[in-house]
Motif scaffolding. Structure first.
Motif, PDB file in Angstrom:
ATOM      1  N   LEU A   1     -63.633 -35.940  88.840  1.00 22.95           N
ATOM      2  CA  LEU A   1     -62.270 -36.093  89.353  1.00 22.95           C
ATOM      3  C   LEU A   1     -62.213 -37.108  90.488  1.00 22.95           C
ATOM      4  CD1 LEU A   1     -61.049 -32.362  89.426  1.00 22.95           C
ATOM      5  CD2 LEU A   1     -61.001 -34.003  87.539  1.00 22.95           C
TER       6      LEU A   1
ATOM      7  N   ALA B   1     -67.527 -27.328  90.517  1.00 22.01           N
ATOM      8  CA  ALA B   1     -67.412 -28.239  89.362  1.00 22.01           C
ATOM      9  C   ALA B   1     -67.291 -27.433  88.067  1.00 22.01           C
ATOM     10  CB  ALA B   1     -68.620 -29.169  89.307  1.00 22.01           C
TER      11      ALA B   1
ATOM     12  N   ALA C   1     -65.654 -31.717  93.103  1.00 21.48           N
ATOM     13  CA  ALA C   1     -64.646 -32.477  92.351  1.00 21.48           C
ATOM     14  C   ALA C   1     -65.265 -33.723  91.727  1.00 21.48           C
ATOM     15  CB  ALA C   1     -63.486 -32.858  93.273  1.00 21.48           C
TER      16      ALA C   1
ATOM     17  N   ILE D   1     -57.181 -32.716  98.267  1.00 23.63           N
ATOM     18  CA  ILE D   1     -57.917 -31.795  99.144  1.00 23.63           C
ATOM     19  C   ILE D   1     -57.266 -31.886 100.516  1.00 23.63           C
ATOM     20  CG2 ILE D   1     -60.145 -31.257 100.197  1.00 23.63           C
ATOM     21  CD1 ILE D   1     -61.469 -32.414  97.686  1.00 23.63           C
TER      22      ILE D   1
ATOM     23  N   ALA E   1     -65.916 -28.995  98.239  1.00 26.72           N
ATOM     24  CA  ALA E   1     -64.837 -29.393  97.325  1.00 26.72           C
ATOM     25  C   ALA E   1     -64.964 -30.854  96.908  1.00 26.72           C
ATOM     26  CB  ALA E   1     -63.483 -29.155  97.987  1.00 26.72           C
TER      27      ALA E   1
ATOM     28  N   SER F   1     -71.236 -26.682  95.264  1.00 25.98           N
ATOM     29  CA  SER F   1     -70.446 -27.764  94.654  1.00 25.98           C
ATOM     30  C   SER F   1     -70.569 -27.710  93.128  1.00 25.98           C
ATOM     31  CB  SER F   1     -70.860 -29.136  95.198  1.00 25.98           C
ATOM     32  OG  SER F   1     -72.214 -29.415  94.913  1.00 25.98           O
TER      33      SER F   1
ATOM     34  N   VAL G   1     -60.837 -37.807  94.184  1.00 30.47           N
ATOM     35  CA  VAL G   1     -60.446 -37.051  95.371  1.00 30.47           C
ATOM     36  C   VAL G   1     -59.288 -37.753  96.084  1.00 30.47           C
ATOM     37  CG1 VAL G   1     -61.209 -36.321  97.678  1.00 30.47           C
ATOM     38  CG2 VAL G   1     -62.731 -36.031  95.700  1.00 30.47           C
TER      39      VAL G   1
ATOM     40  N   LEU H   1     -63.795 -26.003  87.708  1.00 31.67           N
ATOM     41  CA  LEU H   1     -62.850 -27.054  87.320  1.00 31.67           C
ATOM     42  C   LEU H   1     -62.982 -27.390  85.841  1.00 31.67           C
ATOM     43  CD1 LEU H   1     -63.293 -29.402  90.425  1.00 31.67           C
ATOM     44  CD2 LEU H   1     -61.181 -28.202  89.814  1.00 31.67           C
TER      45      LEU H   1
ATOM     46  N   ARG I   1     -56.646 -36.609  89.263  1.00 28.04           N
ATOM     47  CA  ARG I   1     -56.684 -36.543  90.714  1.00 28.04           C
ATOM     48  C   ARG I   1     -56.564 -35.105  91.223  1.00 28.04           C
ATOM     49  NH1 ARG I   1     -55.186 -39.902  87.485  1.00 28.04           N
ATOM     50  NH2 ARG I   1     -52.957 -39.747  87.911  1.00 28.04           N
ATOM     51  N   ILE I   2     -57.358 -34.795  92.255  1.00 30.14           N
ATOM     52  CA  ILE I   2     -57.267 -33.506  92.934  1.00 30.14           C
ATOM     53  C   ILE I   2     -57.066 -33.759  94.429  1.00 30.14           C
ATOM     54  CG2 ILE I   2     -59.807 -33.352  93.083  1.00 30.14           C
ATOM     55  CD1 ILE I   2     -59.465 -30.257  93.101  1.00 30.14           C
TER      56      ILE I   2
END
Length: 562
Positions: A98, A61, A93, A78, A89, A57, A100, A64, A75-76
């Protein structure tokens, strides 16, 4: 429990431990440090320890932060089934600050386009199996960064190549797609491993996730769940379920989709916080392989819902499994029937503890105490949670009288994303969330749900809103008007029945179902279609779905009497 003669409010105990954390990531860091060598998540025979989850993770990160210009608060999306990439993820994130956006991997192009555009997602991690759909809607979204992963990507060599080759070439489950800007997830992790990520400070009131739920407009709304909401619900789950759970020692089966708020909170967050091992089942509808996976496991916990309990108990291979270690079974997502609960306990020796929650409450509101399960109820309010029932004038009702269930607590959402008017419809100025579910408060502190939101249909634990179906059907050139209702079904709790007034006699049920399949996820497609000359309406012309539903209930009752 506090109460007044005519207006009781049931309240859970005080919440413990909230002062220790400022964000979900604080909880995560404490867990991976404390349980580093423990297994965290398994899938298809591959296991990630807490230390590996921490490392991977962090790699995501770092990618990203160094390979995109995404900022904290962006926003991401998934869009994954239950695979090891999901927790990597999510936590990666969040470590990058971010938000999720959990997305159903079964969504159609129309549903994907709406959710991505509405959320303003700027990045997405998607399974290759549905990347062709993304290709078709990408230009209707704000997505700039695309990551694609294959099913076996976090498995070791050579199993990874074998899984991915079988899925792609033998089962032909990956339609051709062209996304030239897409970065393979493994490549992103490798690039991130060469860089150092920066820990991002997030506050309790910052949004952690946008969890989409249906609404009266027919289009899903983004529920803003903050770090406070999710941390509180993790700790509430610990206090409610904790007496039946041993830290760092449980092996819990997770067959329900992790993108759904129920499993997202219980397996991805709460069981992580307690150092326990979640076994992700990628395709629980393939019951043959599901039961085969269970054969080699001495599992201690099982998270499910009524239809799954029924389906498994009907299988001889499931009944012959070793349940000697199973001591915790949790039900949520839809009403648990007494028959299903009793049969499960007869077969496994483990009682089912039912809870209740909603997307807007992160989700857990109430839970049956492990040592005092009361079948037919949704248990008692969890810590720091108050519930009451009110009448149509918002006046609190006494014990035993049905009314709309209202909830107040730290797990109640911040509101609907960019939908202030919709938020105002369900949230009072003093913080009470109106669930729309009809409940009775018992004087022993337990709660019973006696009815549901008047129009919502519950198919295998998934909320289906008639407006969305009717909007799709209305676009068919042969349809004059329609109404969708839920009718009782032995297997899925309810199925969708569509009443249609056609423009001429040439339209048939299969044509309409095929039309719906192009625009709606499978569980939203009407199972039964009935043509009528007209639909019942109010004097202002609104279709009376309730009348149609009542007619179906009466038909079922008459059939049972015969």
């Amino acid at each position: 429990m506090s109460e007044h003669a005519s207006a009781p409010i049931l309240t859970g105990p005080e919440l413990e431990g909230m002062e220790d954390y400022r964000s979900v990531m604080d909880v995560f860091h404490a867990a991976v440090k404390r349980f580093a060598d423990n297994p965290a998540f398994s899938c298809m025979g591959q296991t990630l320890s807490f230390a590996e989850l921490d490392r991977l993770s962090a790699d995501f990160a770092a990618w990203l932060q160094h390979e995109t210009e995404l900022k904290p608060g962006d926003r991401i999306a998934i869009q994954l089934p239950n695979v090891l990439q999901f927790p990597v993820a999510v936590f990666g994130a969040m470590r990058a600050g971010l938000v999720v956006v959990n997305t159903n991997p079964l969504y159609t192009e129309r549903e994907m386009a709406h959710q991505f555009k509405d959320s303003g997602a700027r990045a997405i991690l998607i399974l290759a199996n549905m990347a062709d759909k993304l290709e078709k809607v990408l230009d209707r979204t704000d997505i700039e960064h695309v990551l694609v992963t294959e099913l076996g990507d976090l498995h070791g060599f050579p199993k990874r190549q074998l899984i991915n080759a079988v899925v792609k070439y033998v089962k032909k489950m990956v339609p051709a797609y062209s996304l030239p800007m897409a970065v393979p997830f493994r490549q992103a992790l490798k690039a991130g491993a060469a860089r150092k990520h920066r820990e991002v400070e997030r506050e309790l009131d910052d949004i952690a996730a946008l969890q989409y739920t249906g609404g009266t407009t027919g289009l899903p709304k983004g529920t803003m769940l903050t770090h406070r909401n999710l941390v509180a619900n993790m700790l509430q789950a610990r206090q409610a379920i904790g007496p039946g759970l041993h830290e760092g020692k449980e092996v819990v089966i997770a067959p329900l989709p992790v993108y759904h708020i129920y499993t997202f909170t219980v397996n991805c967050l709460f069981l992580m916080e307690t150092g326990n091992h979640s076994v992700l089942i990628t395709n629980p509808r393939d019951l043959d392989n599901f039961v085969k996976e269970l054969k080699g496991l001495r599992f201690t916990g099982f998270i499910g819902l009524n239809t799954l309990f029924n389906a498994l108990c009907n299988r001889e291979d499931f009944r012959s499994l070793d349940f000697s270690k199973l001591h915790l079974t949790i039900s949520g997502g839809m009403a648990l029937t007494k028959a299903a609960a009793q049969r499960w306990e007869e077969i496994t020796g483990c009682p089912i503890a039912e809870g209740y929650g909603l997307t807007e409450t992160s989700p857990i509101v109430s839970f049956n105490p492990i040592d005092a399960i009361q079948l037919g109820t949704i248990g008692k309010p969890v810590a720091a949670t108050s519930v009451k029932v009110v009448d149509v004038d918002d006046k609190a009702l006494p014990f035993g009288e049905p009314g709309e269930l209202c909830v107040k607590g730290p797990q109640v959402m911040k509101g609907y994303w960019n939908r202030d008017e919709e938020t105002a419809k369900v949230m009072s100025d003093d913080g009470w969330f109106h669930t729309g579910d009809i409940a009775v408060l018992q004087d022993d502190g337990y709660i019973r749900i006696v009815d549901r939101k008047k129009d919502m249909i519950l198919v295998s634990g998934f909320n289906v809103y008639p407006n969305e179906i009717e909007d799709v059907v209305a676009a068919h050139p042969g349809v004059l008007e329609s109404a969708a209702v839920g009718i009782p079904d032995e297997n899925s709790g309810e199925v969708i029945k569509l009443f249609v007034v056609a423009k001429d006699d040439s339209l048939d049920a299969e044509t309409l179902r095929d039309w719906c399949k192009k625009e709606l996820t499978a569980y939203k497609v009407p199972k039964v279609v009935e043509f009528r000359d007209e639909l019942p309406k109010t004097n202002v012309g609104k279709v009376l779905r309730r009348q149609l539903r009542d007619e179906e209930v009466q038909k079922t009752q008459k059939a049972e009497e015969v």
